[in-house]
Write a protein that holds these residues in place. Structure first.
Motif, PDB file in Angstrom:
ATOM      1  N   LEU A  40       3.581 -10.371  -3.222  1.00 25.72           N
ATOM      2  CA  LEU A  40       2.621  -9.264  -3.364  1.00 25.72           C
ATOM      3  C   LEU A  40       1.382  -9.446  -2.487  1.00 25.72           C
ATOM      4  O   LEU A  40       0.442  -8.655  -2.543  1.00 25.72           O
ATOM      5  CB  LEU A  40       2.182  -9.160  -4.834  1.00 25.72           C
ATOM      6  CG  LEU A  40       3.299  -9.179  -5.877  1.00 25.72           C
ATOM      7  CD1 LEU A  40       2.715  -9.201  -7.282  1.00 25.72           C
ATOM      8  CD2 LEU A  40       4.203  -7.958  -5.708  1.00 25.72           C
ATOM      9  N   ASP A  42       0.544  -9.089   0.557  1.00 23.03           N
ATOM     10  CA  ASP A  42       0.069  -8.145   1.585  1.00 23.03           C
ATOM     11  C   ASP A  42      -0.368  -6.811   0.992  1.00 23.03           C
ATOM     12  O   ASP A  42      -0.585  -5.844   1.716  1.00 23.03           O
ATOM     13  CB  ASP A  42       1.171  -7.918   2.633  1.00 23.03           C
ATOM     14  CG  ASP A  42       2.387  -7.231   2.025  1.00 23.03           C
ATOM     15  OD1 ASP A  42       2.415  -7.064   0.792  1.00 23.03           O
ATOM     16  OD2 ASP A  42       3.301  -6.864   2.784  1.00 23.03           O
ATOM     17  N   GLU A  43      -0.479  -6.734  -0.317  1.00 21.49           N
ATOM     18  CA  GLU A  43      -0.820  -5.437  -0.913  1.00 21.49           C
ATOM     19  C   GLU A  43      -2.297  -5.081  -0.819  1.00 21.49           C
ATOM     20  O   GLU A  43      -2.694  -4.012  -1.249  1.00 21.49           O
ATOM     21  CB  GLU A  43      -0.347  -5.375  -2.368  1.00 21.49           C
ATOM     22  CG  GLU A  43       1.154  -5.208  -2.433  1.00 21.49           C
ATOM     23  CD  GLU A  43       1.668  -4.947  -3.824  1.00 21.49           C
ATOM     24  OE1 GLU A  43       2.706  -4.298  -3.943  1.00 21.49           O
ATOM     25  OE2 GLU A  43       1.046  -5.400  -4.798  1.00 21.49           O
ATOM     26  N   ASN A  49      -9.638  -0.480  -2.923  1.00 27.95           N
ATOM     27  CA  ASN A  49      -8.858   0.754  -2.828  1.00 27.95           C
ATOM     28  C   ASN A  49      -9.730   1.917  -3.299  1.00 27.95           C
ATOM     29  O   ASN A  49      -9.923   2.124  -4.495  1.00 27.95           O
ATOM     30  CB  ASN A  49      -7.598   0.624  -3.691  1.00 27.95           C
ATOM     31  CG  ASN A  49      -6.778   1.889  -3.686  1.00 27.95           C
ATOM     32  OD1 ASN A  49      -7.157   2.878  -3.059  1.00 27.95           O
ATOM     33  ND2 ASN A  49      -5.654   1.861  -4.373  1.00 27.95           N
TER      34      ASN A  49
END
Ligand SMILES: *Cc1c(COP(=O)(O)O)cnc(C)c1O
Length: 456
Positions: A40, A42-43, A49
């Motif tokens: 996970l 590279d999320e 966000n």
């Protein structure tokens, strides 16, 4: 595992973690944890966000409480009666925040999110309409019922209409009305209208529909026709914000024709994804057919959710926040978030390149479009790319029908987006603009309006 072999030196660490079928053999827990977690990597950082309304931070005590209660099944009221009591307490708290007129008559439930809650609100309106329409002698067999909503609806309403075979009548938004057009809305209503949805916090622009004006229109219509047309308020984002920041704004059960309201506990209710709520002002607006009973302490208890089994940990996370923050805590967090959003909006405005649609005041989101400017050779998709290089995820997308030539960009500020993070974002925004002004290639010059990034 041979404990002498370092984790990354082990044979299993060579294999592909993403399986097409089950491995024959088991893997040590430590290795499984490490490799899946690494998958996970590279999320990106969810806190950066800026596209989502959904919570990306909870206090460690809340997380602890939630992780210690995963096994509790929210539907199993007899095994977990105290959990059921806590859920009921959440419904009471929320109904009170929304000014439900009669504590004993209101009814509500937790859901997985607003989508499930909207589905329930819509179904209740459809069932009530059918009963009322039969009495009025309206043809309920051959003619499709309809739902009236602004074109800035969230996709869950489209799903509701598709699943339940209902015509969705959208009232177009225009530049003057970036929310439901009050002068035109009643033109869309007829004998087959099951209800009107007002949106408190349009997903695209964050604007509030004027629910009070809508209520007046509906009241006049009901007086004239003898009908009992109701309003459902989709308060996914705004219904857990407005009660704390705008207590005098009348959008809720203070208005006579508002029959039900939903919200996402995982938006400004400040819980991790997986919780929503719906409350009806009075049981009479929730037809009996939609209520099912499950056993509870030797008796039975009504439930109306669509899902059956799910973990109660999100409900307990919601209760933690209610109990821990209190009214003042929510208010302080939301006011601070609003202040941060308005600062970001000001910085966007200060560049002189953008026209602001939402400055963060009503819900803490900032929306803007690029002004016409012959000196600018880049567009909002290029700016989104540039910001992404600095770790910020920011969507760019066209407005809904009739305004879909306009591409806008949106920053959603959440409770965990502090002033220091906002300063970093502003710095990166200005640096990105400088870089784009110097560049002579636009990556997205020939692309028409399209959605880039997650926008809900
Ligand atoms: C987010 C949102 C929804 C969907 O909510 P979920 O909790 O993600 O299911 C519905 N309506 C509006 C206005 C929203 O902003």
């Amino acid at each position: 595992m041979n404990n002498n072999i370092p984790l990354f030196g082990s044979k299993q660490a060579e294999g592909n973690v993403i399986l097409k079928k089950l491995n024959q053999e088991s893997v040590e827990p430590e290795l499984a944890y490490r490799l899946i977690k690494d998958q996970l990597i590279d999320e990106g950082d969810a806190r950066q966000n800026m596209a989502t309304f959904c919570q990306t931070y909870m206090e460690p005590e809340a997380t602890k409480l939630m992780s210690e209660t995963f096994e509790k099944n929210a539907i199993d009221k007899s095994e977990y009666p105290s959990t059921a009591e806590i859920e009921e307490s959440c419904v009471n708290i929320i109904a009170d925040l929304w000014n439900a007129p009669d504590e004993d008559k209101k009814i509500g439930t937790s859901t997985v999110g607003s989508s499930e809650a909207c589905m329930l609100g819509g179904m209740a309106m459809k069932f009530r309409w059918r009963e009322e329409a039969r009495k009025r002698g309206v043809d309920v067999i051959n003619q499709k019922p309809n739902l009236v909503i602004s074109s800035g609806y969230q996709v869950c309403w489209e799903k509701f209409c598709v699943y339940w075979d209902i015509e969705m009548r959208t009232v177009p938004m225009d530049e003057q009305h970036m929310s439901i057009n009050i002068d035109k809305v009643m033109d869309y209503v007829d004998d087959y209208t099951i209800g009107i949805v007002g949106i408190l916090g349009i997903t695209y622009t964050g604007k509030y529909d004027d629910i009070k004006a809508l209520d007046a229109k509906v009241e006049a219509y009901n007086q004239q026709t003898g009908r009992e047309l109701g309003i459902h308020v989709d308060g996914a984002s705004g219904a857990m914000f407005a009660p704390f920041v705008f207590p005098d704004l009348e959008w809720d059960f203070r208005l006579k024709n508002v029959v039900s309201i939903n919200t996402s506990g995982h938006k400004y209710g400040l819980v991790y994804p997986g919780i929503g709520w719906i409350v009806w002002r009075d049981r009479k607006y929730l037809p009996e057919e939609l209520i099912f009973n499950v056993s509870y302490l030797g008796g039975s208890m009504p439930t109306m959710a669509i899902n059956f089994s799910r973990s109660a940990s999100q409900i307990l996370g919601q209760y933690y926040n209610f109990y821990r923050f209190g009214f003042d805590g929510y208010k302080e967090i939301h006011l601070r978030t609003q202040k941060v959003a308005m600062k970001v909006a000001q910085a966007v405005e200060d560049t002189d390149l953008f026209e602001i649609y939402n400055n963060g005041a009503n819900i803490p989101i900032v929306c803007y479009k690029l002004k016409e400017n012959p000196d600018i050779a880049w567009n909002l998709y290029d700016l989104a790319d540039r910001l992404q290089m600095k770790g910020w995820q920011v969507p760019a997308y066209p407005l809904p029908e009739d305004l879909d030539e306009v591409v806008i960009q949106r920053f959603v500020c959440r409770g965990d987006f502090g002033m220091n993070m906002a300063d970093a974002l502003i710095r990166d925004l200005n640096a990105s603009i400088t870089e784009l002004n110097k560049a002579n290639v636009s990556m997205h010059a020939n692309e028409g309006p399209h959605t880039q990034g997650f926008t809900h």
